[in-house]
Design an enzyme around this catalytic site. Sequence first.
Site, PDB file in Angstrom:
ATOM      1  N   LYS A 153      62.716  32.113  46.525  1.00 35.50           N
ATOM      2  CA  LYS A 153      61.624  32.959  47.031  1.00 35.50           C
ATOM      3  C   LYS A 153      62.084  33.709  48.278  1.00 35.50           C
ATOM      4  O   LYS A 153      61.816  34.908  48.437  1.00 35.50           O
ATOM      5  CB  LYS A 153      60.398  32.102  47.362  1.00 35.50           C
ATOM      6  CG  LYS A 153      59.617  31.668  46.123  1.00 35.50           C
ATOM      7  CD  LYS A 153      58.591  30.580  46.410  1.00 35.50           C
ATOM      8  CE  LYS A 153      57.981  30.091  45.100  1.00 35.50           C
ATOM      9  NZ  LYS A 153      57.184  28.856  45.255  1.00 35.50           N
TER      10      LYS A 153
ATOM     11  N   ASP B  74      49.040  32.806  46.550  1.00 36.80           N
ATOM     12  CA  ASP B  74      49.111  31.837  45.462  1.00 36.80           C
ATOM     13  C   ASP B  74      47.805  31.831  44.649  1.00 36.80           C
ATOM     14  O   ASP B  74      47.734  31.225  43.580  1.00 36.80           O
ATOM     15  CB  ASP B  74      49.292  30.437  46.058  1.00 36.80           C
ATOM     16  CG  ASP B  74      50.569  29.763  45.604  1.00 36.80           C
ATOM     17  OD1 ASP B  74      51.276  30.331  44.757  1.00 36.80           O
ATOM     18  OD2 ASP B  74      50.850  28.666  46.108  1.00 36.80           O
TER      19      ASP B  74
ATOM     20  N   GLN C  53      54.250  25.330  49.463  1.00 30.91           N
ATOM     21  CA  GLN C  53      54.854  24.845  48.211  1.00 30.91           C
ATOM     22  C   GLN C  53      54.231  23.507  47.811  1.00 30.91           C
ATOM     23  O   GLN C  53      54.136  22.585  48.621  1.00 30.91           O
ATOM     24  CB  GLN C  53      56.371  24.710  48.397  1.00 30.91           C
ATOM     25  CG  GLN C  53      57.134  24.325  47.157  1.00 30.91           C
ATOM     26  CD  GLN C  53      57.170  25.424  46.091  1.00 30.91           C
ATOM     27  OE1 GLN C  53      57.078  26.610  46.387  1.00 30.91           O
ATOM     28  NE2 GLN C  53      57.281  25.022  44.844  1.00 30.91           N
TER      29      GLN C  53
END
Length: 289
Positions: A54, A121, A98
């Site tokens: 990422k 997200d 995460q």
Amino acid sequence: MTARIIDGKAFAAGLRARVAEGAAAFAAAAGRKAGLAVVLVGDDAASAVYVRSKHKATLAAGMKSFEHRLPAATVQDALIALVRQLNADDAVDGILVQLPLPKHIDEQAVVEAIDPAKDVDGLTPISTGRLALGLDGLVPCTPLGSMMLVEDVLGDISGKDAVVIGRSILVGKPMAQLLLAKNATVTIAHSRTKDLPALVARADIVVAAVGRAGMVKPDWVKPGAVVIDVGINRTDAGLVGDVDPAVFAVAGAMTPVPGGVGPMTIACLLRNTLVAAHRRVGVPMTTPL
Ligand code: GUN
């Protein structure tokens, strides 16, 4: 029939190139680069690999990347304090924590601390609720990328029968909402579902997101169906999906593992960051994504 292989890697490369153009236009209009903050707690090996890719992809797209690595013993309050600090930081347009988090931390509490305007997200109750209501908002990256592939293959999916196997917050539920929003007839299957093979047999679109290697069998699938394999299972034979590769002989089009949905997730994260950046600053997007 042999399925067309859906090349997610190539599609994602195209999307990343369009995001990079958009990121350059944003920087020119806003006087700063769009920024993505990624938070990793602990030392889960798979998560560390994802976070590194990422970071690289964010820089390659011409955005700022803020990486925060915290020890596994980090307490929940400290993590939430970091999220609040990122919420308040004007250089940060997107925040991704995460998952999974260490067991002593309540994931939901951490996710709920994220400013919905920066929720790239798509996991906060605001984002989830807006998706359910059919309103504009930030959508989870893996289902968003999966949807782009489905529409690239089929175009209009109105009236198609879709079966989503798996009901996770990250993939199954939002995938079902996206398919429904495009007027598919959607069934969500899960561990308590009776006669999964019979459900899958009716489907024009099958999305497998359960995390069980090779679970979807060739004799379940309707010839010509579009099959999206979201599974990433580490086995002795290497990385394999949730769909038995023998399904390639039956499906009309199918994503491989690796090289299917995986690359789309990161490309969509960059897309969401760019969308969030434009909305926060109040600048219209000029590059179509
Ligand atoms: N872990 C695996 N996939 C994801 C994702 O899309 N977002 C977050 N936050 N964690 C993940």
